[in-house]
Scaffold this active site. Sequence first.
Site, PDB file in Angstrom:
ATOM      1  N   GLU A   1      -2.566  -1.100  15.736  1.00 16.32           N
ATOM      2  CA  GLU A   1      -2.640  -1.543  17.163  1.00 16.32           C
ATOM      3  C   GLU A   1      -3.866  -1.270  17.748  1.00 16.32           C
ATOM      4  O   GLU A   1      -4.517  -0.305  17.200  1.00 16.32           O
ATOM      5  CB  GLU A   1      -1.497  -0.665  17.845  1.00 16.32           C
ATOM      6  CG  GLU A   1      -1.962   0.841  18.231  1.00 16.32           C
ATOM      7  CD  GLU A   1      -2.158   1.785  16.749  1.00 16.32           C
ATOM      8  OE1 GLU A   1      -1.717   1.404  15.715  1.00 16.32           O
ATOM      9  OE2 GLU A   1      -2.753   2.818  17.171  1.00 16.32           O
TER      10      GLU A   1
ATOM     11  N   LYS B   1     -13.046   6.306  15.674  1.00 10.10           N
ATOM     12  CA  LYS B   1     -11.918   5.550  14.899  1.00 10.10           C
ATOM     13  C   LYS B   1     -12.057   5.341  13.359  1.00 10.10           C
ATOM     14  O   LYS B   1     -11.269   5.151  12.733  1.00 10.10           O
ATOM     15  CB  LYS B   1     -11.725   4.409  15.649  1.00 10.10           C
ATOM     16  CG  LYS B   1     -11.089   4.869  17.112  1.00 10.10           C
ATOM     17  CD  LYS B   1      -9.721   5.280  17.055  1.00 10.10           C
ATOM     18  CE  LYS B   1      -9.133   5.518  18.564  1.00 10.10           C
ATOM     19  NZ  LYS B   1      -7.946   6.078  18.440  1.00 10.10           N
TER      20      LYS B   1
ATOM     21  N   SER C   1     -17.062  10.679  21.802  1.00  8.45           N
ATOM     22  CA  SER C   1     -16.206  10.042  20.833  1.00  8.45           C
ATOM     23  C   SER C   1     -16.527   8.507  20.474  1.00  8.45           C
ATOM     24  O   SER C   1     -16.382   7.753  19.366  1.00  8.45           O
ATOM     25  CB  SER C   1     -14.553   9.940  20.894  1.00  8.45           C
ATOM     26  OG  SER C   1     -14.689   9.371  22.401  1.00  8.45           O
TER      27      SER C   1
END
Lengths: 395, 273
Positions: free
Chosen positions: A107, A85, A374
Amino acid sequence: MKHKGRFGPFGGYYVPEVLIPALEEIESAFEQFRNDRRFLQELNTLFTDYAGRPTPLYHARRFSEVTGFPVYLKREDLLHGGAHKINNALGQGLLARYMGKSKLIAETGAGQHGLATAIVGALLGMETKIFMGFTDVARQNVNVRKMRLLGAEVIAVEGGTGTLKDAINEAFRYWTAHVEDTFYLFGTAGGPHPYPTIVRHFQSPIGQEARRQCLEKTGRLPDIVTACVGGGSNAIGIFSAFLDDPQVRLVGVEGGGKGLQTTQHCATLCRGRVGILHGARTYLLQDENGQIRDTECISAGLDYPGVGPEHAHLKETGRAEYVSVEDEEVLDTFFLFSKTEGILPALESTHALAWLCQQKGILPPETIVIANLSGRGDKDIDIVEHHRPLASRSL
Amino acid sequence: MNAYQACFSKLDRAALIPFFVIGDPSYDVSAELVKAAIDAGADILELGIPFSDPVADGPTIQKADLRALKAGMTPARAIEFIREITAYKPIPIGLLVYYNLLVQYGVNRFFEDFKQAGGTSVLVADLSIDDADEIIPSARRVGLETVFMATPNTPDGRLRFISEKTTGFIYAVSLLGTTGERAALSQTVRPFLSRLKRLTDKPICVGFGISSPEHAFEVAQAGADGVIIGSRIVKFIEENPENPARIKENITRFIRDVLDKLPPQSPKSRPSS
């Protein structure tokens, strides 16, 4: 808007009129700065010196013994913040600063995007608000505490099931009222144009590095690239570099929850129907009238009834395939993988690993697989222990 | 002349347009309340079909959507509801709907059914003017008017474009934000209205945040052809969930108070579009 933001029939920007000027502003800033030398230099420095790019491609030998074919892991879990991210958060955060915005909102589901945004907000000195569903606030509490320590305000969103969908609704509402000085740092490859394109762009180093590293290590391209898919940002990031290599199979793994025969899953591409939500035409989990369904999945980061529109297009054209694994398989794989590789994988990423476990005996032993790891699983320890108390574990 | 033009041209004041979520708190009570609003003097109705994820709406209407959904409201039942209302008394009805509900029902089929039930116009909350052609041919084919939102941050060129695509009225959003009550009327309303009036000859109705007879007066004074009151009306339902008689009384009184307050205006004869 200069572009329609379509991926085949999917995508677009289905939003209330009030948000159009803001989306146009972001589209034009992105066009202006994506190839701007100063912007790129600054972003690349942040990627290497701050976030820890490039991430390694690691041959997971012991896990490969379990699957029966070699599995290479793209180690996004090693990035600052513990997940992919940060790539997108740095990219969009920097873009926001170049646009002269002083405030960020975002969010978050699992809290990883919220955490990445809080990190970037602190780094760039921007006031940051994170919208998070109340269920997720409870189940991803460590990330909430981290975000607050970094100076971000975390807003627990009531309504719906208190998960990612509800957080996105509320972030859009807040943005509507504060659109003039606030940049919405959207976390996944979904939402209205230009976000799916922007998010793919800032996540594309994952795929570019992995492709190059695989060629260096094995002398050829992988046979399969796999990643988990919720909204689909890590998957589109790694898939994007292989789209023009037709021999490489792209496999997205969705959250099968309690099973696709139930309604307690979030396998949008496997079980959804095309509709419109959060600005995009894409696959959605919905009832016969078009009301969006509640989803359920052990992994908060996948717990979303929509999916990025480019994935809908890749499914429709057959370029990528989408499968699902259930919560129990994910838990089994979490324990197995942790003990064989010494890495706690995020429950999201574990979906891709669980699918690989299913392929044991199916895929030939010479198959080369890249799985996108990830994120790391530290944030999931409470959930895992809740579902499988120590005493009950067989492994 | 369409139903809205007919309505605006006979009024010597701004039109009063209450908003309800269809089926809130239940089909029967909702029908009773809407009829009470008509009896109290509403000129036009703005009705919304409840949606699970209403991103343009603030907390009051979100809760109303949930109440209505819980009580079993669906797009098909909403059509029945509208048929019942127009049978009670012919009144122009503007529908506010989120796009996914239309897409799942089928845009053509929905518009046919809505028109047949007596509906006048459609406004799709999450469909901007850029994609309006996804619905305009279907609307024109069955004779439904199209209403689009204009917001204070919409640039002039785009406002003209919105005006071109509008056959009903322009829904002028009074502020940057979602629906919901506000203590004071936004400072942006007056300049926004005068900018709009320079750019269009279409009727303009103002909504979002209009919460009192005083707000309605101010908006009408600034030249609005209609005043849309949503959250304040819906709030009466939230405040007395178990007492339909009380809700009805409160809504009736409120509508009468607003009507008393609206200043006289010369009737509008708008050029037909």
